[in-house]
Write a protein that holds these residues in place. Structure first.
Motif, PDB file in Angstrom:
ATOM      1  N   THR C 106       7.636   4.098   1.491  1.00 20.33           N
ATOM      2  CA  THR C 106       8.777   4.354   0.617  1.00 20.33           C
ATOM      3  C   THR C 106       9.852   3.291   0.844  1.00 20.33           C
ATOM      4  O   THR C 106      10.335   2.672  -0.095  1.00 20.33           O
ATOM      5  CB  THR C 106       9.400   5.741   0.920  1.00 20.33           C
ATOM      6  OG1 THR C 106       8.383   6.716   0.822  1.00 20.33           O
ATOM      7  CG2 THR C 106      10.526   6.048  -0.039  1.00 20.33           C
ATOM      8  N   ASP C 125       7.157   5.531  -6.024  1.00 24.14           N
ATOM      9  CA  ASP C 125       7.235   6.030  -4.655  1.00 24.14           C
ATOM     10  C   ASP C 125       5.967   5.610  -3.928  1.00 24.14           C
ATOM     11  O   ASP C 125       5.090   4.964  -4.520  1.00 24.14           O
ATOM     12  CB  ASP C 125       7.478   7.551  -4.621  1.00 24.14           C
ATOM     13  CG  ASP C 125       6.351   8.359  -5.251  1.00 24.14           C
ATOM     14  OD1 ASP C 125       5.211   7.857  -5.307  1.00 24.14           O
ATOM     15  OD2 ASP C 125       6.625   9.489  -5.692  1.00 24.14           O
ATOM     16  N   VAL C 127       3.334   7.110  -2.887  1.00 26.01           N
ATOM     17  CA  VAL C 127       2.077   7.622  -3.451  1.00 26.01           C
ATOM     18  C   VAL C 127       1.681   6.798  -4.681  1.00 26.01           C
ATOM     19  O   VAL C 127       0.534   6.384  -4.842  1.00 26.01           O
ATOM     20  CB  VAL C 127       2.226   9.115  -3.836  1.00 26.01           C
ATOM     21  CG1 VAL C 127       0.967   9.626  -4.517  1.00 26.01           C
ATOM     22  CG2 VAL C 127       2.544   9.951  -2.603  1.00 26.01           C
ATOM     23  N   GLN C 128       2.651   6.549  -5.509  1.00 22.62           N
ATOM     24  CA  GLN C 128       2.380   5.782  -6.737  1.00 22.62           C
ATOM     25  C   GLN C 128       2.042   4.327  -6.425  1.00 22.62           C
ATOM     26  O   GLN C 128       1.259   3.703  -7.148  1.00 22.62           O
ATOM     27  CB  GLN C 128       3.591   5.859  -7.669  1.00 22.62           C
ATOM     28  CG  GLN C 128       3.833   7.270  -8.200  1.00 22.62           C
ATOM     29  CD  GLN C 128       5.236   7.470  -8.711  1.00 22.62           C
ATOM     30  OE1 GLN C 128       6.139   6.675  -8.442  1.00 22.62           O
ATOM     31  NE2 GLN C 128       5.447   8.556  -9.453  1.00 22.62           N
ATOM     32  N   THR C 160       4.400  11.164   9.440  1.00 17.17           N
ATOM     33  CA  THR C 160       5.381  11.467  10.481  1.00 17.17           C
ATOM     34  C   THR C 160       4.939  12.714  11.260  1.00 17.17           C
ATOM     35  O   THR C 160       5.306  13.833  10.905  1.00 17.17           O
ATOM     36  CB  THR C 160       6.774  11.714   9.856  1.00 17.17           C
ATOM     37  OG1 THR C 160       7.018  10.685   8.903  1.00 17.17           O
ATOM     38  CG2 THR C 160       7.867  11.722  10.891  1.00 17.17           C
ATOM     39  N   ASN C 165       9.567  19.146   9.239  1.00 16.99           N
ATOM     40  CA  ASN C 165       9.189  19.832   7.992  1.00 16.99           C
ATOM     41  C   ASN C 165       7.735  19.513   7.658  1.00 16.99           C
ATOM     42  O   ASN C 165       7.444  18.890   6.654  1.00 16.99           O
ATOM     43  CB  ASN C 165      10.139  19.456   6.843  1.00 16.99           C
ATOM     44  CG  ASN C 165      10.384  17.955   6.758  1.00 16.99           C
ATOM     45  OD1 ASN C 165       9.493  17.181   6.426  1.00 16.99           O
ATOM     46  ND2 ASN C 165      11.584  17.531   7.073  1.00 16.99           N
ATOM     47  N   ASP C 167       5.184  21.140   6.587  1.00 12.14           N
ATOM     48  CA  ASP C 167       4.550  21.596   5.343  1.00 12.14           C
ATOM     49  C   ASP C 167       4.775  20.611   4.198  1.00 12.14           C
ATOM     50  O   ASP C 167       3.838  20.215   3.511  1.00 12.14           O
ATOM     51  CB  ASP C 167       5.101  22.963   4.924  1.00 12.14           C
ATOM     52  CG  ASP C 167       4.617  24.049   5.865  1.00 12.14           C
ATOM     53  OD1 ASP C 167       3.743  23.738   6.704  1.00 12.14           O
ATOM     54  OD2 ASP C 167       5.117  25.175   5.759  1.00 12.14           O
ATOM     55  N   SER C 168       6.022  20.222   4.001  1.00 14.26           N
ATOM     56  CA  SER C 168       6.301  19.335   2.874  1.00 14.26           C
ATOM     57  C   SER C 168       5.802  17.911   3.153  1.00 14.26           C
ATOM     58  O   SER C 168       5.419  17.196   2.240  1.00 14.26           O
ATOM     59  CB  SER C 168       7.795  19.332   2.532  1.00 14.26           C
ATOM     60  OG  SER C 168       8.553  18.920   3.633  1.00 14.26           O
ATOM     61  N   GLN C 169       5.790  17.512   4.434  1.00 12.35           N
ATOM     62  CA  GLN C 169       5.243  16.190   4.755  1.00 12.35           C
ATOM     63  C   GLN C 169       3.731  16.160   4.545  1.00 12.35           C
ATOM     64  O   GLN C 169       3.182  15.146   4.108  1.00 12.35           O
ATOM     65  CB  GLN C 169       5.595  15.791   6.200  1.00 12.35           C
ATOM     66  CG  GLN C 169       7.087  15.545   6.445  1.00 12.35           C
ATOM     67  CD  GLN C 169       7.622  14.274   5.793  1.00 12.35           C
ATOM     68  OE1 GLN C 169       6.863  13.388   5.401  1.00 12.35           O
ATOM     69  NE2 GLN C 169       8.938  14.176   5.673  1.00 12.35           N
ATOM     70  N   LEU C 171       2.163  17.842   2.336  1.00 11.47           N
ATOM     71  CA  LEU C 171       1.970  17.759   0.888  1.00 11.47           C
ATOM     72  C   LEU C 171       1.870  16.293   0.475  1.00 11.47           C
ATOM     73  O   LEU C 171       0.963  15.879  -0.251  1.00 11.47           O
ATOM     74  CB  LEU C 171       3.153  18.436   0.173  1.00 11.47           C
ATOM     75  CG  LEU C 171       3.314  18.152  -1.310  1.00 11.47           C
ATOM     76  CD1 LEU C 171       2.418  19.087  -2.106  1.00 11.47           C
ATOM     77  CD2 LEU C 171       4.761  18.310  -1.752  1.00 11.47           C
ATOM     78  N   LYS C 172       2.811  15.501   0.982  1.00 11.64           N
ATOM     79  CA  LYS C 172       2.833  14.081   0.658  1.00 11.64           C
ATOM     80  C   LYS C 172       1.614  13.372   1.260  1.00 11.64           C
ATOM     81  O   LYS C 172       1.022  12.499   0.636  1.00 11.64           O
ATOM     82  CB  LYS C 172       4.134  13.466   1.200  1.00 11.64           C
ATOM     83  CG  LYS C 172       4.412  12.073   0.705  1.00 11.64           C
ATOM     84  CD  LYS C 172       5.581  12.045  -0.227  1.00 11.64           C
ATOM     85  CE  LYS C 172       5.888  10.660  -0.711  1.00 11.64           C
ATOM     86  NZ  LYS C 172       7.298  10.306  -0.551  1.00 11.64           N
ATOM     87  N   ARG C 174      -1.320  14.600   1.847  1.00 12.85           N
ATOM     88  CA  ARG C 174      -2.511  14.880   1.018  1.00 12.85           C
ATOM     89  C   ARG C 174      -2.515  14.011  -0.240  1.00 12.85           C
ATOM     90  O   ARG C 174      -3.541  13.502  -0.661  1.00 12.85           O
ATOM     91  CB  ARG C 174      -2.537  16.351   0.601  1.00 12.85           C
ATOM     92  CG  ARG C 174      -2.898  17.313   1.710  1.00 12.85           C
ATOM     93  CD  ARG C 174      -3.211  18.706   1.155  1.00 12.85           C
ATOM     94  NE  ARG C 174      -2.066  19.351   0.531  1.00 12.85           N
ATOM     95  CZ  ARG C 174      -1.127  20.034   1.188  1.00 12.85           C
ATOM     96  NH1 ARG C 174      -1.177  20.130   2.504  1.00 12.85           N
ATOM     97  NH2 ARG C 174      -0.122  20.603   0.536  1.00 12.85           N
ATOM     98  N   LYS C 175      -1.345  13.869  -0.824  1.00 16.64           N
ATOM     99  CA  LYS C 175      -1.271  13.050  -2.047  1.00 16.64           C
ATOM    100  C   LYS C 175      -1.607  11.596  -1.760  1.00 16.64           C
ATOM    101  O   LYS C 175      -2.229  10.909  -2.571  1.00 16.64           O
ATOM    102  CB  LYS C 175       0.132  13.130  -2.648  1.00 16.64           C
ATOM    103  CG  LYS C 175       0.442  14.449  -3.330  1.00 16.64           C
ATOM    104  CD  LYS C 175       1.759  14.332  -4.068  1.00 16.64           C
ATOM    105  CE  LYS C 175       2.136  15.617  -4.774  1.00 16.64           C
ATOM    106  NZ  LYS C 175       3.316  15.436  -5.622  1.00 16.64           N
ATOM    107  N   LYS C 178      -5.249  11.375  -1.556  1.00 14.05           N
ATOM    108  CA  LYS C 178      -5.795  11.513  -2.911  1.00 14.05           C
ATOM    109  C   LYS C 178      -5.605  10.221  -3.716  1.00 14.05           C
ATOM    110  O   LYS C 178      -6.464   9.824  -4.505  1.00 14.05           O
ATOM    111  CB  LYS C 178      -5.076  12.667  -3.622  1.00 14.05           C
ATOM    112  CG  LYS C 178      -5.979  13.512  -4.524  1.00 14.05           C
ATOM    113  CD  LYS C 178      -5.190  14.486  -5.372  1.00 14.05           C
ATOM    114  CE  LYS C 178      -4.760  15.721  -4.609  1.00 14.05           C
ATOM    115  NZ  LYS C 178      -4.002  16.671  -5.481  1.00 14.05           N
ATOM    116  N   ALA C 179      -4.500   9.542  -3.460  1.00  7.51           N
ATOM    117  CA  ALA C 179      -4.219   8.301  -4.193  1.00  7.51           C
ATOM    118  C   ALA C 179      -5.080   7.143  -3.708  1.00  7.51           C
ATOM    119  O   ALA C 179      -5.201   6.128  -4.393  1.00  7.51           O
ATOM    120  CB  ALA C 179      -2.746   7.942  -4.069  1.00  7.51           C
TER     121      ALA C 179
END
Lengths: 226, 137, 294
Positions: C106, C125, C127-128, C160, C165, C167-169, C171-172, C174-175, C178-179
Motif C-alpha cells: 500500500t 490499493d 490488492v489491485q 502483519t 486486528n 480478522d480484518s487483516q 480478510l486483506k 486472503r484477497k 486470491k489476486a
C-alpha cells in the motif's frame, strides 16, 4: 452540508486592503450552521477587519449583509443594488457562493473570507467531520454505509492497510481507521461475506477528473429567459 | 504619555456574582480604579464574541468577563461557555494586532468584594503596562 | 549469477531476503557496498520504494543496478506515488530491465514523510496492484488493451502477523492471495507465538511466508517501534535484554536476538524463510546469518 472555516484575519485584510467600500456578504445556509460565515460571523469578521485596518491607518467602509443562499441566483440577485455601490465584495460563503457572486457581478472583484473544508456534518456541537468526497459513484452499499474513500486516509477499497492499530489510523491516533469501522459494522450486520470479493480499481471518471462536473435533467430544465 | 495613561476598561459582569461583588466592594468602601466600566449581564453565558470585539472597536484598552466560580453558574454552565468565547476572542485580538492579553476571564462569587477590587486593580495595571490600544494611537 | 527468486521459493530451501535502501541523492557508493556484501548471501534483495514516504532514488533504477552487479532484486512498489498508468508503466520498465520479482505494498501515508504537502495517489490499493501485475502477465493492461510483449513476475505482498486486528487483516491477506500473491514478506515480528498463530491461518494456502526480522539497534528503537509503528510490538523481555547490554554493545545484542529468532524460525520450521531488515546497516546482515547458522 458544506463545512468551512474562517480564514485568518490578516489574510482577509490583505485581500481587501486596497478598497474603500466593501460589501461583506454572509450565507444563511451551510456556513451558518457550521458557524463560519452566517449573519453573526459577518459581524465578527467586519469588526475584526475594521480594527485591523484601523491599526494600518485605514478607514474603509464595510457594509454587512447576509442572504439566504449564495448558491442560488434568485437570492444572489437581491444584492444587485448594494453591489453597485461598492468597490469589492467579500463573501463569507463556501467556494460555491464566492463563485456565484463572481459570475453574477462580473465587474466587481470578489474575495473569499472562508476556507471551504469539506462535505460533512457536525458530529457534536463544535466538532465537524468529513464523510463524503462526492466521487460521483456511491459505493456505500458495499461498505456498510461507511465510506472508505472519505474515511480511510488512503481511500483503500479492499481492506485496512498495515498502519491500522487499536482501531486508529497511522496518520493520527485521533483518527479512526475507516476500515475498522467498516469491518465492525458489517460484522454487526452479519454481512462480512460481502467484503470477500476483490473490488476492481475504482472508475474515477465520475470524480472531478474530467473537469468541472455538470448534471442535466430535461424534465426540470427550462431555458433561462433573463 | 504612558506615564499619564489611564486605560479604559470594560468589565462584563454577571448579575449573580461579579456584579454583586462590585456592589459589595462599594458597600465595604473598598477602593478600586475608576478605569473599569461595568456592563451588567444576566449571566456571562450571554457574552458573545461580538460584544468583546465591539468593546475594543469602540475604544476600550482592555476588557474582562467576570462570572461565577466554576460549578456555581446560576444557569449551569454559562461561565464555562464564556470562558471558551473569551479564549477565541483572545485569538482574534491577537490576529487583529490588538493583543489577546488585553482581554481576560475571571471567576468570583457575590461575596468576594475584595476580590472584585483586586481584579479591577490587576487588569488596570496590566493594561496600563501594555499602553493604549493600538486603535487609539 | 544468483538463482531466480521464484526457483528458490519452490526449491524447499530456507529462503533469506534482505533490504537495500536507495539513497537520498545520487551518491550510490554505500549502497553498492551493501549490494556487493549481500548479493551472494541472500536469495533476494528488496529495494524499498520511497520508504517511509521519504523521497529517494527510484526502486526501479536500483533494482537494475543490483541486476548489473549479479544480485537478485525484489522491486518494492507502493500505491502512494503513482496512479495505475505509472504503476503499470514502471512494471513494464522493470521487466525490460530484467527485474523479475515485485513486492506490492500500500505504502505509508504521505504525511509521515518529508513531502507532507504532496498530493498522494492511492489510485490502486495493494490488492489491485497485485492483480494489475498478474493482468500484465496475461498481456493486458487495466484499460483492457493488449500489450505487445508481456511480463512475468514473481509477485509478493506483505502481512502483519502481530496486528491487533487479525480478522480484518486476514480478510486483506486472503484477497492478496486470491489476486495472485506468491509470497509474503511480513512486517517485523518479535513474538514467535503470534507468528505461529498467524501461520496457522497462512498455511491454509500455498503461499510462502517470509518472517520479517527487524534488527533492533537499541532499547530506544524498540520503544519507538512500540509507540509509533503500527503492527509491531517488541516484548518487554527483549527490551530488557537489549537495555541490559554492556555500553556500546546494544547493536551486538540486537544482532544476537535477530540471529536467535532466525534460528528458531528455521529449526522449528515456523516459516519457510525470513526477510531481514537492518535499515541502513545492511553490512551487519552477513554476520547475523553466520550467527544464525543459515
Amino acid at each position: 452540508m458544506i463545512i468551512a472555516e474562517q480564514k485568518p484575519i490578516q489574510e482577509i485584510k490583505a485581500m481587501i486592503a486596497g478598497y474603500q467600500k466593501v460589501l461583506i456578504v454572509g450565507c444563511d445556509t451551510c456556513v451558518t450552521i457550521c458557524m463560519a460565515g452566517g449573519r453573526k460571523e459577518v459581524g465578527i469578521i467586519a469588526s475584526c477587519l475594521r480594527m485591523a485596518l484601523q491599526i494600518d491607518r485605514k478607514k474603509p467602509q464595510l457594509i454587512e449583509d447576509c442572504i439566504q443562499r449564495q448558491c442560488e441566483w434568485e437570492f444572489v440577485d437581491t444584492l444587485k443594488d448594494k453591489v453597485d455601490g461598492v468597490d469589492a465584495i467579500l463573501s463569507s460563503a463556501c467556494g460555491v457562493g464566492v463563485q456565484a457572486l463572481a459570475e453574477r457581478f462580473p465587474n466587481k472583484p470578489v474575495y473569499p473570507a472562508l476556507n471551504t473544508t469539506f462535505m460533512g456534518m457536525p458530529n457534536e456541537h463544535g466538532l465537524w467531520v468529513e464523510n463524503c468526497r462526492g466521487c460521483g459513484n456511491c459505493g456505500l452499499g458495499r461498505f456498510g454505509g461507511i465510506c472508505p474513500i472519505a474515511r480511510c486516509s488512503k481511500g483503500l477499497l479492499n481492506g485496512p492497510c498495515g498502519g491500522s492499530q487499536n482501531g486508529k489510523c497511522e496518520v493520527s491516533k485521533e483518527m479512526d481507521c475507516g476500515w475498522q469501522l467498516i469491518y465492525g459494522r458489517l460484522k454487526t450486520l452479519n454481512q462480512l461475506d460481502q467484503l470477500e470479493d476483490i473490488l476492481l480499481p475504482k472508475d474515477w471518471s465520475t470524480d472531478r477528473d474530467k473537469g468541472q462536473r455538470k448534471m442535466f435533467r430535461g424534465d426540470v430544465y427550462y431555458e433561462q429567459t433573463v | 504619555m504612558t506615564e499619564h495613561f489611564e486605560p479604559e476598561i470594560v468589565a462584563f459582569c454577571c448579575h449573580y456574582c461579579a456584579y454583586g461583588a462590585a456592589d459589595l466592594a462599594g458597600s465595604m468602601r473598598l477602593n478600586y480604579p475608576a478605569n473599569v466600566k461595568i456592563v451588567k449581564l444576566p449571566c456571562t453565558g450571554k457574552v458573545d464574541i461580538i460584544y468583546l470585539l465591539k468593546a475594543f472597536e469602540d475604544g476600550a484598552d482592555g476588557a474582562y468577563v467576570a462570572g461565577c466560580l466554576e460549578g456555581n453558574c446560576h444557569f449551569i454552565d454559562g461561565n464555562i461557555k464564556a470562558k471558551r468565547r473569551v479564549a477565541r476572542a483572545k485569538k482574534l485580538l491577537d490576529e487583529i494586532g490588538i493583543g489577546g492579553e488585553r482581554l481576560e476571564m475571571f471567576n468570583m462569587s457575590a461575596s468576594m468584594g475584595p476580590r472584585f477590587a483586586e481584579v479591577a486593580r490587576e487588569m488596570t495595571e496590566r493594561v496600563r503596562g501594555l499602553g493604549p490600544s493600538p486603535l487609539r494611537k | 549469477m544468483s538463482k531466480p527468486f521464484k526457483d528458490v521459493l519452490t526449491s524447499g530451501e530456507f529462503v533469506i531476503t534482505s533490504e537495500i535502501g536507495p539513497p537520498k541523492g545520487t551518491n550510490i557508493d554505500k549502497m553498492l557496498h551493501h549490494i556487493e556484501l549481500l548479493k551472494d548471501k541472500v536469495h533476494g534483495m528488496n529495494v524499498t520504494d520511497n520508504q517511509s514516504s521519504v523521497m529517494r532514488l527510484s526502486s526501479v533504477a536500483v533494482c537494475h543496478i543490483i541486476k548489473d552487479h549479479g544480485g537478485e532484486p525484489i522491486l518494492q512498489m507502493t500505491c502512494r506515488d503513482r496512479n495505475r498508468m505509472a504503476l503499470q508503466s514502471d512494471l513494464l520498465s522493470a521487466y525490460v530491465l530484467s527485474v523479475r520479482n515485485v513486492l506490492c505494498l500500500t505504502g505509508d501515508h504521505i504525511s509521515l514523510g518529508d513531502h507532507k504537502g504532496a498530493k498522494q495517489v492511492f489510485d490502486l490499493d495493494s490488492v489491485q496492484l497485485i492483480a494489475a501485475a498478474k493482468n500484465l502477465e496475461q498481456g493486458q493492461d487495466l484499460g483492457g488493451n493488449k500489450l505487445d510483449g508481456s511480463v512475468e513476475f514473481c509477485v509478493g505482498a506483505t502481512a502483519t502477523p502481530e496486528t491487533d486486528n487479525m480478522d480484518s487483516q486476514l480478510l486483506k491477506f486472503r484477497k492478496k492471495i486470491k489476486a495472485g500473491a506468491e509470497f509474503f514478506q511480513t512486517q517485523a515480528v518479535y513474538d514467535m507465538s503470534k507468528l505461529k498463530s498467524f501461520m496457522e491461518h497462512a498455511r491454509q494456502s500455498n503461499t510462502k511466508i517470509l518472517a520479517g526480522i527487524l534488527v533492533l539497534v537499541s532499547a530506544g528503537m524498540a520503544k519507538y517501534l512500540n509507540a509509533n509503528v503500527a503492527g509491531v510490538t517488541v516484548p518487554q523481555e527483549l527490551i530488557d535484554e537489549i537495555a541490559g547490554a554492556e555500553k556500546g554493545k546494544a547493536l551486538q545484542k540486537g544482532m544476537e536476538i535477530a540471529a536467535r529468532q532466525i534460528k528458531q524460525i528455521k529449526d522449528e520450521n515456523i516459516c519457510p524463510g525470513v526477510h531481514i531488515m537492518a535499515i541502513g546497516k545492511e553490512e551487519i546482515v552477513p554476520e547475523i546469518l553466520e550467527m544464525a547458522g543459515v
